[in-house]
Design a protein around this motif. Structure first.
Motif, PDB file in Angstrom:
ATOM      1  N   ALA A 135      29.903  10.235 -12.859  1.00 31.93           N
ATOM      2  CA  ALA A 135      28.547   9.773 -13.166  1.00 31.93           C
ATOM      3  C   ALA A 135      28.221   8.550 -12.313  1.00 31.93           C
ATOM      4  N   LEU A 136      27.249   8.687 -11.416  1.00 32.94           N
ATOM      5  CA  LEU A 136      26.873   7.548 -10.578  1.00 32.94           C
ATOM      6  C   LEU A 136      26.308   6.401 -11.402  1.00 32.94           C
ATOM      7  N   ALA A 137      25.821   6.693 -12.606  1.00 32.56           N
ATOM      8  CA  ALA A 137      25.290   5.637 -13.461  1.00 32.56           C
ATOM      9  C   ALA A 137      26.363   4.620 -13.825  1.00 32.56           C
ATOM     10  N   ALA A 138      27.637   5.014 -13.773  1.00 32.89           N
ATOM     11  CA  ALA A 138      28.726   4.109 -14.117  1.00 32.89           C
ATOM     12  C   ALA A 138      29.351   3.456 -12.897  1.00 32.89           C
ATOM     13  N   ALA A 139      28.978   3.893 -11.698  1.00 34.23           N
ATOM     14  CA  ALA A 139      29.644   3.425 -10.483  1.00 34.23           C
ATOM     15  C   ALA A 139      29.252   1.994 -10.148  1.00 34.23           C
ATOM     16  N   GLY A 140      30.197   1.278  -9.544  1.00 31.26           N
ATOM     17  CA  GLY A 140      29.938  -0.079  -9.102  1.00 31.26           C
ATOM     18  C   GLY A 140      29.865  -0.200  -7.591  1.00 31.26           C
ATOM     19  N   ARG A 141      30.731   0.539  -6.897  1.00 33.79           N
ATOM     20  CA  ARG A 141      30.743   0.479  -5.432  1.00 33.79           C
ATOM     21  C   ARG A 141      31.390   1.740  -4.884  1.00 33.79           C
ATOM     22  N   VAL A 142      31.146   1.996  -3.606  1.00 36.88           N
ATOM     23  CA  VAL A 142      31.787   3.085  -2.893  1.00 36.88           C
ATOM     24  C   VAL A 142      32.394   2.507  -1.629  1.00 36.88           C
ATOM     25  N   GLU A 143      33.629   2.901  -1.339  1.00 35.08           N
ATOM     26  CA  GLU A 143      34.328   2.450  -0.147  1.00 35.08           C
ATOM     27  C   GLU A 143      34.518   3.637   0.794  1.00 35.08           C
ATOM     28  N   VAL A 144      34.269   3.413   2.065  1.00 35.41           N
ATOM     29  CA  VAL A 144      34.393   4.464   3.073  1.00 35.41           C
ATOM     30  C   VAL A 144      35.317   3.961   4.171  1.00 35.41           C
ATOM     31  N   LEU A 145      36.438   4.648   4.357  1.00 35.45           N
ATOM     32  CA  LEU A 145      37.400   4.323   5.406  1.00 35.45           C
ATOM     33  C   LEU A 145      37.274   5.364   6.498  1.00 35.45           C
ATOM     34  N   ARG A 146      36.989   4.909   7.728  1.00 33.94           N
ATOM     35  CA  ARG A 146      36.865   5.809   8.863  1.00 33.94           C
ATOM     36  C   ARG A 146      37.986   5.511   9.857  1.00 33.94           C
ATOM     37  N   GLY A 147      38.327   6.508  10.638  1.00 35.65           N
ATOM     38  CA  GLY A 147      39.265   6.263  11.708  1.00 35.65           C
ATOM     39  C   GLY A 147      40.712   6.559  11.362  1.00 35.65           C
ATOM     40  N   PRO A 148      41.651   6.124  12.223  1.00 32.50           N
ATOM     41  CA  PRO A 148      43.053   6.535  12.130  1.00 32.50           C
ATOM     42  C   PRO A 148      43.734   6.231  10.804  1.00 32.50           C
ATOM     43  N   PHE A 149      43.409   5.105  10.154  1.00 33.70           N
ATOM     44  CA  PHE A 149      44.165   4.724   8.966  1.00 33.70           C
ATOM     45  C   PHE A 149      43.895   5.627   7.766  1.00 33.70           C
ATOM     46  N   SER A 150      42.873   6.472   7.856  1.00 35.79           N
ATOM     47  CA  SER A 150      42.655   7.429   6.776  1.00 35.79           C
ATOM     48  C   SER A 150      43.803   8.429   6.685  1.00 35.79           C
ATOM     49  N   GLY A 197      37.921  -8.251 -26.266  1.00 39.12           N
ATOM     50  CA  GLY A 197      39.309  -8.667 -26.353  1.00 39.12           C
ATOM     51  C   GLY A 197      40.061  -8.315 -25.079  1.00 39.12           C
ATOM     52  N   ALA A 198      41.123  -7.524 -25.205  1.00 32.42           N
ATOM     53  CA  ALA A 198      41.923  -7.125 -24.046  1.00 32.42           C
ATOM     54  C   ALA A 198      41.391  -5.879 -23.358  1.00 32.42           C
ATOM     55  N   LEU A 199      40.280  -5.342 -23.858  1.00 37.10           N
ATOM     56  CA  LEU A 199      39.725  -4.101 -23.330  1.00 37.10           C
ATOM     57  C   LEU A 199      38.537  -4.371 -22.415  1.00 37.10           C
ATOM     58  N   ASN A 200      38.604  -3.833 -21.210  1.00 37.53           N
ATOM     59  CA  ASN A 200      37.477  -3.839 -20.275  1.00 37.53           C
ATOM     60  C   ASN A 200      37.005  -2.393 -20.168  1.00 37.53           C
ATOM     61  N   TYR A 201      35.751  -2.121 -20.520  1.00 34.31           N
ATOM     62  CA  TYR A 201      35.317  -0.736 -20.655  1.00 34.31           C
ATOM     63  C   TYR A 201      34.006  -0.473 -19.929  1.00 34.31           C
ATOM     64  N   ASN A 202      33.848   0.789 -19.542  1.00 36.11           N
ATOM     65  CA  ASN A 202      32.596   1.293 -18.986  1.00 36.11           C
ATOM     66  C   ASN A 202      32.526   2.775 -19.337  1.00 36.11           C
ATOM     67  N   VAL A 203      31.530   3.135 -20.124  1.00 29.33           N
ATOM     68  CA  VAL A 203      31.352   4.510 -20.582  1.00 29.33           C
ATOM     69  C   VAL A 203      29.934   4.939 -20.236  1.00 29.33           C
ATOM     70  N   ALA A 204      29.781   6.135 -19.676  1.00 31.93           N
ATOM     71  CA  ALA A 204      28.453   6.609 -19.282  1.00 31.93           C
ATOM     72  C   ALA A 204      28.347   8.114 -19.502  1.00 31.93           C
ATOM     73  N   LEU A 205      27.153   8.544 -19.886  1.00 34.77           N
ATOM     74  CA  LEU A 205      26.808   9.959 -20.016  1.00 34.77           C
ATOM     75  C   LEU A 205      25.539  10.203 -19.221  1.00 34.77           C
ATOM     76  N   ALA A 206      25.449  11.331 -18.553  1.00 37.41           N
ATOM     77  CA  ALA A 206      24.266  11.635 -17.750  1.00 37.41           C
ATOM     78  C   ALA A 206      23.983  13.120 -17.798  1.00 37.41           C
TER      79      ALA A 206
END
Length: 709
Positions: A135-150, A197-206
């Motif tokens: 669900a993109l509604a829950a996304a924070g960032r996208v990382e794209v690696l190009r080139g040899p190290f992939s 408390g000790a919980l870090n959460y992100n829940v999404a429905l779409a």
């Protein structure tokens, strides 16, 4: 026609252009803010992307901020060079994604590019992947690696795309957003994230549904996504990632010929209607990540498992299914998959020369039952009929890998890595008759892919780097499934494509809120795959020799001053076959007979492409932006016999945010393809019926509202 070949805009576009360029002048100027540091995990190192000798982009994902519904990954990749993400307007086949020309020939799903969601693979061991379960509604960032190290991510890694869920914050947030647009499109999403408390959460429905731009292209998709991170103390964290996807309907209008596209881009071909082509998908997946971080050592263990079912109706003619070797016109897949990744990291700061060592071992397995049925019952078409195929397919990999980062001197750093790939395919045939022999078989591929990168720091704001690596891409199960000689068994004569990749790059950050990056690259591949035969509703493949993909990238991202922000990504790419071979000229094709000379362009890859977004404003008050995306002409087959014309497309959005106590309301309006240009959104490479073209929508309006508590 300059950088992009374009269609002619409508005459009434003149006054619209004036409004588009004039409205931002009324937006109050905003103070320039520094870009916050973004953690980058795509290289498995605790280092900023600026200091790594690789082309790596990390961009925030907030589609609603630009008036987008958050349905396709392509919405989040504006301004990222090297990446070509095409929305096919065909949700039976998913987004068409390629990086520097790798993955461009995929006729469905994503191949040639590795996909991950919160560190959990979304690409199967054979190299086929998709990201529709996130669900993109829950996304924070996208990382794209190009080139040899992939290549450090294993098989089929011409590039790596990782989507990360946004972490919860100290002040909990609840949000609801609705977007409605053309063709009865409706997207509804709700989410909650925070820290308890000790919980870090992100829940999404779409949920998203649409009648589709073209006839016979209705679709519906329900997605659920949850990320729960538990802090266990003493540097230990346990993260649970759960995803669910239900796609009960995704009609497939199939591609069009050039004449059909010119006559009516909204039409569907008659065979699509006759056979009711489309796909139904259901997928559930669970991933668990345990991490322990200390002053010098870190340990990470990831495990995941899932199950995916697919039922797809194809437009294979009845006559083609008369052959006793035909697999029918209905594909029924049902199976599980899973895997694990164990990683140990050691960091040292001896003599002010930081060193970071990573040792890892990954294993993945996919076990599915593949059945095929006739797509007719009696004289009625588009129904599941008699069984024509029944087999158990299994693919697994076991890959150790190593990385080493070393600060050689004050201005120099070195990054080394290698991965040893072992991938085994096995098919057990359960449909054996007198006229249909046993198709069981197995094949194993192995390769070691080394990489090396060197980084030079002439100053605090400038980095120069060079790198080299080798890549490895096996055929997928779909390409191994049939032999080109018509015999039984897997096409075990197919060899994996192997690439040698080099890159020179520059990264310049003149100030904290502005970054300029440029890269030159070349990838030489041997044993490139291409279509060998196409008849009876099936295609077979073969290795055709050498190819080369080379070009340059330019990216500019940051604050320009007076409240303006720019994201720009441009790519120049020359992708050509370097070996001559024979290709199919028409369907049915029992054997390739048309000469393809060395120097012919690789299909599905435009000469130039890019995207830009210019925006102004903040979360409160007026906010808006202008987007441009374009591509040059695209060859549609191995012979380069025809090309989809290039285009330049414009989008514009405007939004207003207001605070209602502790609640924030955002309203938006967006117009895509502002000048109503007729565009081929994507091409079906080497389509056996010559229906290469998938039209993009004309001018369309989307209205949105988002409520955040």
């Amino acid at each position: 026609m300059g950088v992009f070949e374009t269609a002619t805009p409508m005459r009434r576009g003149g006054w619209t252009t004036v409004l588009v360029l004039a409205w931002p002048l009324a937006v109050p100027a905003q103070t320039v803010t520094e870009l916050p540091p973004v953690p980058v995990q795509a290289m498995r190192l605790d280092l900023p992307a600026f200091d790594l000798p690789a082309a790596l982009a990390s961009v925030p994902v907030h589609p609603a901020a630009s008036g987008k519904p958050g349905v396709n990954l392509s919405e989040a990749l504006v301004g990222v060079p090297g990446v070509l993400a095409r929305d096919r307007q065909n949700y039976a086949q998913d987004t068409q994604l390629s990086i520097r020309g790798f993955g461009a020939r995929a006729s469905f799903g994503v191949r040639g590019v590795r996909l991950y969601a919160d560190g959990v693979p979304a690409t199967m061991p054979d190299g086929q992947g998709q990201l529709s379960h996130v669900a993109l509604a829950a996304a924070g960032r996208v990382e794209v690696l190009r080139g040899p190290f992939s290549a450090l991510y294993g098989n089929s890694s011409g590039g790596v795309v990782q989507l990360w869920t946004a972490p919860g914050e100290a002040v909990p947030q609840r949000s609801v957003q609705v977007h409605a647009g053309a063709d009865a499109g409706l997207s509804v999403a709700a989410g909650a994230r925070g820290i308890a408390g000790a919980l870090n959460y992100n829940v999404a429905l779409a949920q998203w549904r649409s009648d589709g731009y073209r006839r016979h292209s209705r679709a519906r998709r329900d997605v659920g996504n949850a990320r729960l991170a538990f802090g266990l103390g003493a540097g230990r964290t346990l993260t649970v990632v759960a995803n669910t996807l239900v796609q009960p309907q995704a009609e497939d209008p199939l591609g069009l010929t050039r004449a059909q596209w010119h006559a009516d881009p909204r039409q569907a071909v008659t065979t699509a209607l006759a056979f009711d082509t489309g796909k139904r998908v259901r997928q559930n997946q669970l991933g668990v990540i345990w991490e322990q971080a200390g002053p010098r050592d870190a340990l990470r263990l990831m495990g995941y498992a899932g199950r995916r079912t697919v039922l797809q109706m194809l437009a294979v003619p009845r006559a083609a299914q008369a052959s006793p070797l035909s697999a029918g016109g209905v594909v029924d897949l049902d199976g599980g998959y899973g895997g694990a990744d164990l990683r140990w990291t050691r960091r040292t700061d001896a003599l002010e020369r930081p060193l970071e060592l990573v040792l890892g071992l990954s294993a993945d397995v996919q076990d599915q039952r593949r059945r095929g049925y006739e797509n007719f019952v009696g004289d009625a078409l588009g129904l599941r009929g008699a069984l024509r195929r029944d087999e158990r397919d299994r693919v697994r990999d076991l890959d150790p890998y190593v990385q080493l980062y070393w600060r050689l001197a004050e201005r120099w750093s070195l990054l080394l890595g290698a991965r040893h790939n072992t991938i085994a395919f096995r098919a057990r045939d359960r449909y054996v008759t007198g006229a249909n022999p046993d198709d069981s078989g197995r094949v194993r591929y192995r390769a070691t892919t080394p990489v090396i990168g060197l980084d030079y720091r002439p100053g605090a704001t400038l980095r120069l780097y060079a790198n080299y690596g080798e890549g490895f891409e096996t055929p997928t199960f779909n390409e191994l499934g049939y032999r080109r000689d018509g015999g039984a068994g897997l096409a075990i004569d197919l060899r994996p494509a192997r690439s040698r990749n080099g890159e020179l790059g520059l990264k310049w950050h003149p100030r904290d809120a502005l970054a300029l990056e440029a890269a030159l690259f070349r990838a030489d591949t041997r044993d490139e795959l291409a279509v060998a035969t196409s008849y009876g509703g099936r295609s077979t493949y073969r290795n055709v020799g050498r190819s080369r993909r080379q070009g340059g990238e330019l990216a500019l991202d940051g604050e320009l001053g007076a409240g303006w922000r720019l994201q720009l990504g441009l790519t120049w790419l020359d992708a050509r076959f370097r070996s001559a071979f024979l290709a199919c000229g028409e369907t049915p094709c029992m054997a390739p007979q048309v000469p393809v000379p060395a120097g012919t362009r690789i299909p599905g890859v435009p000469w130039r492409y890019g995207s830009l977004r210019l925006e102004r404003g903040g979360a409160l008050g007026w906010h808006g932006g202008i987007e441009l995306d374009g591509a040059g002409a695209v060859p549609v087959d191995d012979r380069d016999s025809a090309r989809a014309p290039g285009y330049l497309r414009t989008g514009v959005d405007i939004a207003y945010g207001l605070a209602l106590g502790s609640t924030r309301l955002g309203l938006s309006a967006r117009v895509d393809n502002l000048f109503d240009r007729r565009i081929v959104g994507s091409v079906i490479v080497n389509d056996g019926n010559g229906r290469y073209y998938e039209p993009a929508p004309g001018r369309s309006l989307t209205l949105g509202a988002q409520l955040t508590f």
